[in-house]
Design a protein around this motif. Structure first.
Motif, PDB file in Angstrom:
ATOM      1  N   LEU A  60       0.804  -1.224   0.000  1.00 28.67           N
ATOM      2  CA  LEU A  60       0.000   0.000   0.000  1.00 28.67           C
ATOM      3  C   LEU A  60       0.836   1.273   0.000  1.00 28.67           C
ATOM      4  N   LYS A  61       1.940   1.280   0.728  1.00 26.56           N
ATOM      5  CA  LYS A  61       2.741   2.500   0.859  1.00 26.56           C
ATOM      6  C   LYS A  61       3.858   2.608  -0.187  1.00 26.56           C
ATOM      7  N   GLU A  62       4.325   1.460  -0.682  1.00 30.98           N
ATOM      8  CA  GLU A  62       5.463   1.500  -1.591  1.00 30.98           C
ATOM      9  C   GLU A  62       5.129   0.978  -2.986  1.00 30.98           C
ATOM     10  N   GLY A  63       3.960   0.366  -3.125  1.00 33.14           N
ATOM     11  CA  GLY A  63       3.550  -0.149  -4.431  1.00 33.14           C
ATOM     12  C   GLY A  63       3.873  -1.627  -4.596  1.00 33.14           C
ATOM     13  N   ILE A  64       3.089  -2.294  -5.431  1.00 36.18           N
ATOM     14  CA  ILE A  64       3.234  -3.739  -5.628  1.00 36.18           C
ATOM     15  C   ILE A  64       4.605  -4.093  -6.180  1.00 36.18           C
ATOM     16  N   LYS A  65       5.186  -3.207  -6.981  1.00 36.72           N
ATOM     17  CA  LYS A  65       6.493  -3.501  -7.566  1.00 36.72           C
ATOM     18  C   LYS A  65       7.595  -3.533  -6.509  1.00 36.72           C
ATOM     19  N   SER A  66       7.293  -2.974  -5.323  1.00 33.31           N
ATOM     20  CA  SER A  66       8.280  -2.980  -4.252  1.00 33.31           C
ATOM     21  C   SER A  66       8.567  -4.381  -3.725  1.00 33.31           C
ATOM     22  N   LEU A  67       7.685  -5.325  -4.034  1.00 33.78           N
ATOM     23  CA  LEU A  67       7.936  -6.713  -3.646  1.00 33.78           C
ATOM     24  C   LEU A  67       9.150  -7.279  -4.376  1.00 33.78           C
ATOM     25  N   TRP A  68       9.563  -6.574  -5.434  1.00 36.77           N
ATOM     26  CA  TRP A  68      10.750  -7.001  -6.192  1.00 36.77           C
ATOM     27  C   TRP A  68      11.926  -6.049  -5.967  1.00 36.77           C
ATOM     28  N   LYS A  69      11.907  -5.307  -4.864  1.00 33.65           N
ATOM     29  CA  LYS A  69      13.047  -4.450  -4.543  1.00 33.65           C
ATOM     30  C   LYS A  69      14.301  -5.298  -4.387  1.00 33.65           C
ATOM     31  N   GLY A  70      15.385  -4.804  -4.937  1.00 29.63           N
ATOM     32  CA  GLY A  70      16.631  -5.559  -4.833  1.00 29.63           C
ATOM     33  C   GLY A  70      16.687  -6.734  -5.783  1.00 29.63           C
ATOM     34  N   ASN A  71      15.795  -6.744  -6.793  1.00 23.71           N
ATOM     35  CA  ASN A  71      15.729  -7.900  -7.683  1.00 23.71           C
ATOM     36  C   ASN A  71      16.969  -8.021  -8.565  1.00 23.71           C
ATOM     37  N   VAL A  72      17.542  -6.872  -8.970  1.00 17.70           N
ATOM     38  CA  VAL A  72      18.739  -6.930  -9.827  1.00 17.70           C
ATOM     39  C   VAL A  72      19.931  -7.514  -9.079  1.00 17.70           C
ATOM     40  N   PRO A  73      20.334  -6.907  -7.934  1.00 21.02           N
ATOM     41  CA  PRO A  73      21.442  -7.542  -7.202  1.00 21.02           C
ATOM     42  C   PRO A  73      21.074  -8.919  -6.671  1.00 21.02           C
ATOM     43  N   GLY A  74      19.771  -9.107  -6.344  1.00 18.26           N
ATOM     44  CA  GLY A  74      19.327 -10.410  -5.862  1.00 18.26           C
ATOM     45  C   GLY A  74      19.474 -11.483  -6.930  1.00 18.26           C
ATOM     46  N   SER A 122      29.652 -14.297  -3.643  1.00 22.16           N
ATOM     47  CA  SER A 122      28.410 -13.581  -3.967  1.00 22.16           C
ATOM     48  C   SER A 122      27.978 -12.572  -2.900  1.00 22.16           C
ATOM     49  N   TYR A 123      28.734 -12.455  -1.816  1.00 24.80           N
ATOM     50  CA  TYR A 123      28.270 -11.681  -0.663  1.00 24.80           C
ATOM     51  C   TYR A 123      27.982 -10.200  -0.946  1.00 24.80           C
ATOM     52  N   PRO A 124      28.815  -9.473  -1.715  1.00 23.10           N
ATOM     53  CA  PRO A 124      28.502  -8.056  -1.965  1.00 23.10           C
ATOM     54  C   PRO A 124      27.102  -7.836  -2.527  1.00 23.10           C
ATOM     55  N   PHE A 125      26.633  -8.749  -3.363  1.00 23.75           N
ATOM     56  CA  PHE A 125      25.292  -8.615  -3.941  1.00 23.75           C
ATOM     57  C   PHE A 125      24.213  -8.869  -2.887  1.00 23.75           C
ATOM     58  N   ASP A 126      24.536  -9.695  -1.904  1.00 23.06           N
ATOM     59  CA  ASP A 126      23.600  -9.947  -0.812  1.00 23.06           C
ATOM     60  C   ASP A 126      23.450  -8.694   0.051  1.00 23.06           C
ATOM     61  N   ARG A 129      21.321  -6.268  -1.878  1.00 18.48           N
ATOM     62  CA  ARG A 129      19.914  -6.702  -1.871  1.00 18.48           C
ATOM     63  C   ARG A 129      19.242  -6.338  -0.560  1.00 18.48           C
ATOM     64  N   THR A 130      19.922  -6.581   0.560  1.00 19.80           N
ATOM     65  CA  THR A 130      19.344  -6.279   1.869  1.00 19.80           C
ATOM     66  C   THR A 130      19.054  -4.794   2.014  1.00 19.80           C
ATOM     67  N   ARG A 131      19.953  -3.957   1.560  1.00 21.09           N
ATOM     68  CA  ARG A 131      19.759  -2.505   1.678  1.00 21.09           C
ATOM     69  C   ARG A 131      18.671  -2.001   0.742  1.00 21.09           C
ATOM     70  N   PHE A 132      18.547  -2.599  -0.417  1.00 22.01           N
ATOM     71  CA  PHE A 132      17.476  -2.217  -1.326  1.00 22.01           C
ATOM     72  C   PHE A 132      16.119  -2.551  -0.719  1.00 22.01           C
ATOM     73  N   VAL A 133      16.031  -3.735  -0.118  1.00 24.07           N
ATOM     74  CA  VAL A 133      14.774  -4.162   0.507  1.00 24.07           C
ATOM     75  C   VAL A 133      14.454  -3.295   1.726  1.00 24.07           C
ATOM     76  N   ALA A 134      15.477  -2.881   2.459  1.00 29.05           N
ATOM     77  CA  ALA A 134      15.281  -2.076   3.669  1.00 29.05           C
ATOM     78  C   ALA A 134      14.754  -0.679   3.361  1.00 29.05           C
ATOM     79  N   ASN A 135      15.001  -0.182   2.158  1.00 26.76           N
ATOM     80  CA  ASN A 135      14.550   1.142   1.762  1.00 26.76           C
ATOM     81  C   ASN A 135      13.030   1.201   1.722  1.00 26.76           C
ATOM     82  N   ARG A 136      12.443   2.055   2.563  1.00 30.04           N
ATOM     83  CA  ARG A 136      10.986   2.156   2.655  1.00 30.04           C
ATOM     84  C   ARG A 136      10.399   3.209   1.723  1.00 30.04           C
ATOM     85  N   GLY A 137      11.245   3.873   0.964  1.00 35.54           N
ATOM     86  CA  GLY A 137      10.742   4.867   0.024  1.00 35.54           C
ATOM     87  C   GLY A 137      10.163   4.206  -1.214  1.00 35.54           C
TER      88      GLY A 137
END
Length: 299
Positions: A60-74, A122-126, A129-137
């Motif tokens: 609701l606050k970030e949009g349905i596409k936010s479920l794929w935040k961090g998808n590129v590095p992920g 692979s750790y840098p990408f992890d 990914r975590t920081r992208f997901v943590a972003n609430r904007g």
């Protein structure tokens, strides 16, 4: 018609073929389970949140596409991790075969070594990914800018925050996963070669549940560490109490004290927040990964 087991002790498997099959299996697993991954990570890093509220807030606050935040590095992480995991497994599997370990112990040792190798690479990408997901904007972090921010403000070590914890978690998890998988496969075949179809078919599911449940608290602590030194903490935590808790964790130099503080301030359940979602994600991820790997290797 049964397919050959390319993870069995002594199996002569091409490392190049394993790298390709492992990379593709990782990508397939990532695409199918990305939204669950986003929800799981958000639960792990947010002290005061529940599954229903977290899911509603993201949509609701970030949009349905936010479920794929961090998808590129992920996705990059899953491809690199999957390829390295299975590729190194084949390599270590061949190297350690002369030691004549039991099938279960052999799979445990080889699995732990492949987990250690793939996790480190692979750790840098992890971390990204975590920081992208943590972003609430509602706006996504550009990948290039995120890398520049970490490099300029935290240095090279910023990409590897919590890496020691990750290596322990994923090494143990991978070892448990492969050894459980192979143990069930070996047991289901029986002493006289009598197959147990149901148990054999459940091997990947059981191995996923076992490895994830036993190592989940370590994974939760790792997620917290990955955020600690970011310059974007105000975008990660909009509630004062949560931000204050992270500042307390930041002041701790010994990572072993973080789970102690989490239990003190948030309760022991905080170490298992997101476990249900993790299992919902881990089971199809492991099943898809192992199934895709075996099918591609058969081809």
């Amino acid at each position: 018609m049964s397919h050959p087991d390319h993870l069995r002790k002594g199996t002569n498997t091409s490392v190049v073929h394993s790298l390709i099959a492992g990379s593709l299996s990782g990508l397939v697993a990532r695409i199918m389970t990305a939204p669950l991954d986003t929800i799981k990570i958000r639960l792990q890093i947010t002290p005061s949140s529940g599954l229903t509220q977290t899911t509603k807030d993201i949509i609701l606050k970030e949009g349905i596409k936010s479920l794929w935040k961090g998808n590129v590095p992920g996705s990059m992480m899953y491809v690199i991790y999957g390829g390295t995991q299975f590729g190194s497994y084949s390599m270590y599997n061949e190297w350690l075969a002369p030691l004549d370990l039991s099938g279960q112990l052999h799979s445990l040792v080889v699995g732990m070594m492949s987990g250690l190798t793939s996790s480190f690479i692979s750790y840098p990408f992890d971390t990204l990914r975590t920081r992208f997901v943590a972003n609430r904007g509602s706006e996504f972090f550009p990948l290039k800018q995120a890398c520049v921010d970490i490099w300029e403000h935290e240095g090279f070590k910023g990409f590897y925050g919590g890496c020691t914890t990750s290596l322990v978690s994923l090494t143990v998890a991978t070892g448990i996963m492969f050894s459980t998988y192979e143990s069930i496969k070996i047991y289901s075949e029986g002493k006289h070669g009598d197959a147990t179809p149901i148990l054999s078919a459940s091997a990947s599911t059981i191995s996923a549940i076992t490895s994830k449940t036993l190592t989940f608290p370590i994974d939760t602590v790792r997620r917290r560490i990955q955020l600690q030194d970011s310059i974007h903490m105000n975008k990660f935590f909009q509630m004062g109490n949560n931000l204050e808790l992270y500042k307390r964790y930041q002041a701790v130099n010994n990572i072993l004290m973080i789970p102690v503080l989490m239990i003190r301030y948030e309760g022991i359940h905080s170490l298992y927040k997101g476990l249900f979602v993790a299992l919902c994600k881990s089971i199809p991820t492991t099943v898809l990964s192992l199934w895709t790997y075996e099918r591609i290797m058969s081809v």
